[in-house]
Design a protein around this motif. Structure first.
Motif, PDB file in Angstrom:
ATOM      1  N   THR A 161       0.829  -1.218   0.000  1.00 12.86           N
ATOM      2  CA  THR A 161       0.000   0.000   0.000  1.00 12.86           C
ATOM      3  C   THR A 161       0.852   1.251   0.000  1.00 12.86           C
ATOM      4  O   THR A 161       0.329   2.365   0.023  1.00 12.86           O
ATOM      5  CB  THR A 161      -0.905   0.019   1.236  1.00 12.86           C
ATOM      6  OG1 THR A 161      -0.091  -0.026   2.424  1.00 12.86           O
ATOM      7  CG2 THR A 161      -1.865  -1.160   1.219  1.00 12.86           C
ATOM      8  N   THR A 162       2.171   1.068  -0.073  1.00 17.39           N
ATOM      9  CA  THR A 162       3.061   2.228   0.065  1.00 17.39           C
ATOM     10  C   THR A 162       3.672   2.692  -1.239  1.00 17.39           C
ATOM     11  O   THR A 162       4.085   3.847  -1.350  1.00 17.39           O
ATOM     12  CB  THR A 162       4.193   1.893   1.049  1.00 17.39           C
ATOM     13  OG1 THR A 162       4.943   0.769   0.550  1.00 17.39           O
ATOM     14  CG2 THR A 162       3.630   1.552   2.421  1.00 17.39           C
ATOM     15  N   GLN A 163       3.760   1.819  -2.246  1.00 19.51           N
ATOM     16  CA  GLN A 163       4.441   2.188  -3.479  1.00 19.51           C
ATOM     17  C   GLN A 163       3.690   1.704  -4.708  1.00 19.51           C
ATOM     18  O   GLN A 163       2.943   0.722  -4.658  1.00 19.51           O
ATOM     19  CB  GLN A 163       5.864   1.607  -3.515  1.00 19.51           C
ATOM     20  CG  GLN A 163       6.873   2.351  -2.642  1.00 19.51           C
ATOM     21  CD  GLN A 163       8.286   1.883  -2.934  1.00 19.51           C
ATOM     22  OE1 GLN A 163       8.518   0.712  -3.229  1.00 19.51           O
ATOM     23  NE2 GLN A 163       9.243   2.798  -2.880  1.00 19.51           N
ATOM     24  N   THR A 164       3.933   2.405  -5.806  1.00 18.91           N
ATOM     25  CA  THR A 164       3.438   1.995  -7.121  1.00 18.91           C
ATOM     26  C   THR A 164       4.639   1.862  -8.042  1.00 18.91           C
ATOM     27  O   THR A 164       5.462   2.779  -8.136  1.00 18.91           O
ATOM     28  CB  THR A 164       2.457   3.021  -7.690  1.00 18.91           C
ATOM     29  OG1 THR A 164       1.300   3.076  -6.856  1.00 18.91           O
ATOM     30  CG2 THR A 164       2.040   2.649  -9.107  1.00 18.91           C
ATOM     31  N   THR A 165       4.758   0.721  -8.718  1.00 21.08           N
ATOM     32  CA  THR A 165       5.864   0.493  -9.646  1.00 21.08           C
ATOM     33  C   THR A 165       5.353   0.544 -11.080  1.00 21.08           C
ATOM     34  O   THR A 165       4.356  -0.100 -11.420  1.00 21.08           O
ATOM     35  CB  THR A 165       6.525  -0.868  -9.387  1.00 21.08           C
ATOM     36  OG1 THR A 165       7.072  -0.880  -8.064  1.00 21.08           O
ATOM     37  CG2 THR A 165       7.633  -1.144 -10.390  1.00 21.08           C
ATOM     38  N   ILE A 166       6.037   1.331 -11.920  1.00 17.66           N
ATOM     39  CA  ILE A 166       5.706   1.436 -13.346  1.00 17.66           C
ATOM     40  C   ILE A 166       6.866   0.856 -14.142  1.00 17.66           C
ATOM     41  O   ILE A 166       8.018   1.289 -13.985  1.00 17.66           O
ATOM     42  CB  ILE A 166       5.444   2.891 -13.773  1.00 17.66           C
ATOM     43  CG1 ILE A 166       4.369   3.517 -12.889  1.00 17.66           C
ATOM     44  CG2 ILE A 166       5.014   2.939 -15.233  1.00 17.66           C
ATOM     45  CD1 ILE A 166       4.922   4.466 -11.866  1.00 17.66           C
ATOM     46  N   SER A 167       6.567  -0.142 -14.982  1.00 18.18           N
ATOM     47  CA  SER A 167       7.588  -0.768 -15.814  1.00 18.18           C
ATOM     48  C   SER A 167       7.269  -0.515 -17.277  1.00 18.18           C
ATOM     49  O   SER A 167       6.103  -0.547 -17.685  1.00 18.18           O
ATOM     50  CB  SER A 167       7.646  -2.282 -15.559  1.00 18.18           C
ATOM     51  OG  SER A 167       7.877  -2.557 -14.188  1.00 18.18           O
ATOM     52  N   ILE A 173      12.714  -1.920 -20.328  1.00 25.63           N
ATOM     53  CA  ILE A 173      13.634  -0.851 -20.727  1.00 25.63           C
ATOM     54  C   ILE A 173      13.608   0.325 -19.762  1.00 25.63           C
ATOM     55  O   ILE A 173      14.465   1.204 -19.834  1.00 25.63           O
ATOM     56  CB  ILE A 173      13.312  -0.357 -22.154  1.00 25.63           C
ATOM     57  CG1 ILE A 173      11.838   0.045 -22.279  1.00 25.63           C
ATOM     58  CG2 ILE A 173      13.655  -1.433 -23.184  1.00 25.63           C
ATOM     59  CD1 ILE A 173      11.482   0.602 -23.652  1.00 25.63           C
ATOM     60  N   ALA A 174      12.646   0.356 -18.849  1.00 24.13           N
ATOM     61  CA  ALA A 174      12.613   1.416 -17.836  1.00 24.13           C
ATOM     62  C   ALA A 174      11.714   0.969 -16.695  1.00 24.13           C
ATOM     63  O   ALA A 174      10.760   0.200 -16.908  1.00 24.13           O
ATOM     64  CB  ALA A 174      12.115   2.726 -18.421  1.00 24.13           C
ATOM     65  N   GLU A 175      12.026   1.448 -15.508  1.00 24.51           N
ATOM     66  CA  GLU A 175      11.203   1.102 -14.348  1.00 24.51           C
ATOM     67  C   GLU A 175      11.361   2.189 -13.296  1.00 24.51           C
ATOM     68  O   GLU A 175      12.448   2.768 -13.126  1.00 24.51           O
ATOM     69  CB  GLU A 175      11.612  -0.258 -13.786  1.00 24.51           C
ATOM     70  CG  GLU A 175      10.617  -0.843 -12.795  1.00 24.51           C
ATOM     71  CD  GLU A 175      10.876  -2.312 -12.528  1.00 24.51           C
ATOM     72  OE1 GLU A 175      10.174  -3.157 -13.135  1.00 24.51           O
ATOM     73  OE2 GLU A 175      11.791  -2.608 -11.740  1.00 24.51           O
ATOM     74  N   ARG A 176      10.263   2.422 -12.581  1.00 31.48           N
ATOM     75  CA  ARG A 176      10.294   3.457 -11.553  1.00 31.48           C
ATOM     76  C   ARG A 176       9.289   3.116 -10.460  1.00 31.48           C
ATOM     77  O   ARG A 176       8.177   2.683 -10.755  1.00 31.48           O
ATOM     78  CB  ARG A 176       9.959   4.823 -12.164  1.00 31.48           C
ATOM     79  CG  ARG A 176       9.926   5.979 -11.168  1.00 31.48           C
ATOM     80  CD  ARG A 176       9.610   7.270 -11.886  1.00 31.48           C
ATOM     81  NE  ARG A 176       9.502   8.396 -10.956  1.00 31.48           N
ATOM     82  CZ  ARG A 176       9.189   9.636 -11.308  1.00 31.48           C
ATOM     83  NH1 ARG A 176       8.964   9.915 -12.594  1.00 31.48           N
ATOM     84  NH2 ARG A 176       9.112  10.600 -10.397  1.00 31.48           N
TER      85      ARG A 176
END
Length: 563
Positions: free
Chosen positions: A383-389, A399-402
């Motif tokens: 519930t603390t983070q969202t990951t975008i790949s 090719i990118a992730e955040r």
């Protein structure tokens, strides 16, 4: 002297000729029936539907196997009769072949009764599209029954040799072959699904450019039966349960269509919501209930594929599930499932790459978005983070992730794409919006206060957003960077917006249809434009700007505008 007289018995009728004729005809029909059965089992096209099918659909395999086995057995019994019948009788064994053949005919009658073949075939073709394997198997079965009955007399009383001339025998054999050929031809016709398809194609022509401004009304088309409009090809497509009609964007006239006749609620019908247009490969892919996916050339209407790696999937595993596809065209053809992501070549339906199932199982809050520059997956980490790949279009490699801290742990982020710009929104009052137009920008984009991207022109670095604070704003990210407000538009979130950023104009569909010049943002809305139309949305297409309007009291329409 006793007189004696001789009394002659009546001469029994000679059945050698009709028995021989029936045997020759029956042998040809049995041989043809077995041949048709083998063709149905190994060469005829089966049901193209790849989903779960009714148990009755195995009828074609059952009849094919029964026809091959029983037809072969009947031919062997006839051969034994002709070769050894006299020897068996001389040995006091009676006539076993006639008993066995009688049992064979009885078994055939019993199978017909249990399978209820005519009703079962009607039910199958009422649900699924016609296909050759089933009618070919039915034809083979009835040919075997006919042949078995014809040779039954020969097993009862084996005919004398040369009861018929060679010419007569050849004619009877030819008649038997003709009967089999006719039955096979009728079966192939019955299994031809194209008989119920109205398919009109068009010549390939140059695609008109998207208008640089709204212009004036050019045409109106009524939309019936919850039809759906998708942009692509030389204009746009209208989908209904009967099929697809492609329209020329510049004129609003039909170009090609693929329509199914006599559509029923439980049979094969088109699913308009499944339509996906891929302009980069000039393809329209669409799903048909109880049939599967079909790919069309978007310009000409030619069928590109019906049996491909992509077409074997179910509708719920199609490209519109778990994605941001809508009425707008899609940048590529993909399939998304809970544990899978795969890209396909739209022109052939061929699989290009797929993520291994074990490494791509999506969480409940995971979402996928597709653009012309990458495929993006957004997933919640607790519930603390969202990951975008970001995944490469050609290979599927990351090719990118955040990873970004959630502004509000109680809110699930939303993922959307507008004009190739990806947005992530937490809908938080203090910080909750992120947008980017490339994997590189994903790494550097700033999380801002809540906003909504309503239009974009990535080629010029222009984005139109709205928010509670600034209402509607046109931002230009390239030098010289600047932001300008669009006067006179409501900012409250509950109000529906559809906006188009044309070359020379900003078009906004809200309570009414309004336009502004892009150069200085002066309003250029014509008087009384669609004043009697309840607006439902706007899209840009080759040669036309499409405005959808209508309400519960009137027939929905699509209205075409062009300069």
């Amino acid at each position: 002297m006793n007189d004696s007289s001789t009394t002659s018995l009546p001469r029994l009728p000679d059945y050698s000729r009709p028995t021989t004729a029936a045997a020759i005809l029956g042998t040809a029909v049995l041989s043809g029936g077995v041949t048709v059965a083998i063709y149905s089992l190994f060469f005829a096209a089966g049901n193209p539907y790849a989903g779960d099918i009714d148990s009755e659909e195995t009828l074609s395999v059952q009849l094919g196997v029964f026809s091959t086995a029983i037809g072969t057995a009947a031919l062997l019994i006839l051969a034994v009769t002709l070769r050894w019948s006299a020897n068996l009788r001389a040995a006091g064994l009676g006539n076993p072949p006639v008993v066995i053949m009688s049992v064979v005919v009885a078994v055939e009658i019993l199978i017909c009764t249990n399978l209820d073949i005519p009703s079962t075939v009607d039910r199958i073709f009422d649900i699924y599209a016609a296909y050759p394997q089933l009618p070919m198997a039915v034809a083979a079965w009835y040919l075997v029954i006919l042949g078995s009955v014809l040779v039954l007399g020969a097993t009862l009383a084996p005919p004398a040799r040369r009861a018929l001339s060679t010419r007569s025998g050849a004619i009877l054999a030819a008649i038997g072959v003709l009967v089999c050929a006719t039955a096979a031809g009728l079966a192939l016709r019955a299994g031809d699904d194209d008989r119920v398809i109205d398919h009109r194609t068009a010549a390939a022509t140059a695609v008109a450019p998207v208008p640089n401004r709204l212009g004036s009304e050019k045409f109106r088309i009524n939309l019936k039966d919850s039809r759906r409009v998708v942009v692509g090809g030389n204009g746009f497509f209208i989908g209904s349960k009967e099929g697809i009609t492609a329209y020329d964007g510049a004129t609003g006239t039909p170009r090609w269509h693929y329509l199914r006749q006599n559509v029923t609620s439980r049979g094969v019908q088109h699913s308009p919501d499944s339509m996906v247009s891929v302009p980069s490969e000039n393809v329209l892919a669409t799903y048909w209930e109880n049939l599967g996916w079909i790919g069309f050339d978007a310009s000409t209407g030619e069928r590109l594929w019906t049996d491909s790696e992509f077409s074997r999937g179910r509708r719920e595993h199609g490209p519109t599930t778990g994605t941001t596809y809508g009425d707008e065209p899609a940048p590529l053809l993909v399939r998304v499932t809970d544990c899978g992501l795969a890209r396909y070549e739209a022109r052939s339906g061929r699989l290009m790459w797929a993520h291994p199932r074990k490494t791509f199982c999506r969480s409940r809050d995971s979402k996928i978005a597709f653009t012309s520059h990458a495929i993006y997956r957004m997933s919640a980490v607790g519930t603390t983070q969202t990951t975008i790949s970001a995944f490469d279009l050609a290979t599927g490699a990351t090719i990118a992730e955040r990873s970004i801290p959630n502004p509000d742990s109680d809110r699930t982020p939303e993922l959307s794409v507008v004009d190739d710009v990806v947005s992530i929104d937490w809908r938080d009052k203090t910080a909750g919006h992120l947008h980017f137009d490339s994997p590189d920008n994903l790494r550097t984009a700033t999380v801002t206060e809540p906003a909504e991207v309503i239009a974009a022109d990535p080629s010029t670095g222009t984005i139109v957003t709205r928010s509670d604070r600034d209402a509607v704003t046109v931002s230009e990210t390239r030098v010289p960077a600047r932001s300008r407000p669009v006067e006179g538009l409501p900012s409250y979130w509950s109000h529906k917006f559809d906006a188009l950023l044309l070359t020379d104009e900003l078009v906004v569909s809200t309570e009414g249809l309004r336009t502004w010049k892009r150069t200085d943002l002066t309003e250029t809305t014509p008087d009384h434009i669609l004043s009697s139309c309840s607006l439902l949305g706007a899209s840009e297409a080759p040669g036309v700007v499409l405005i959808r309007c209508g309400d519960s009291r009137s027939t929905p329409q699509i209205v075409g505008f062009a300069p």
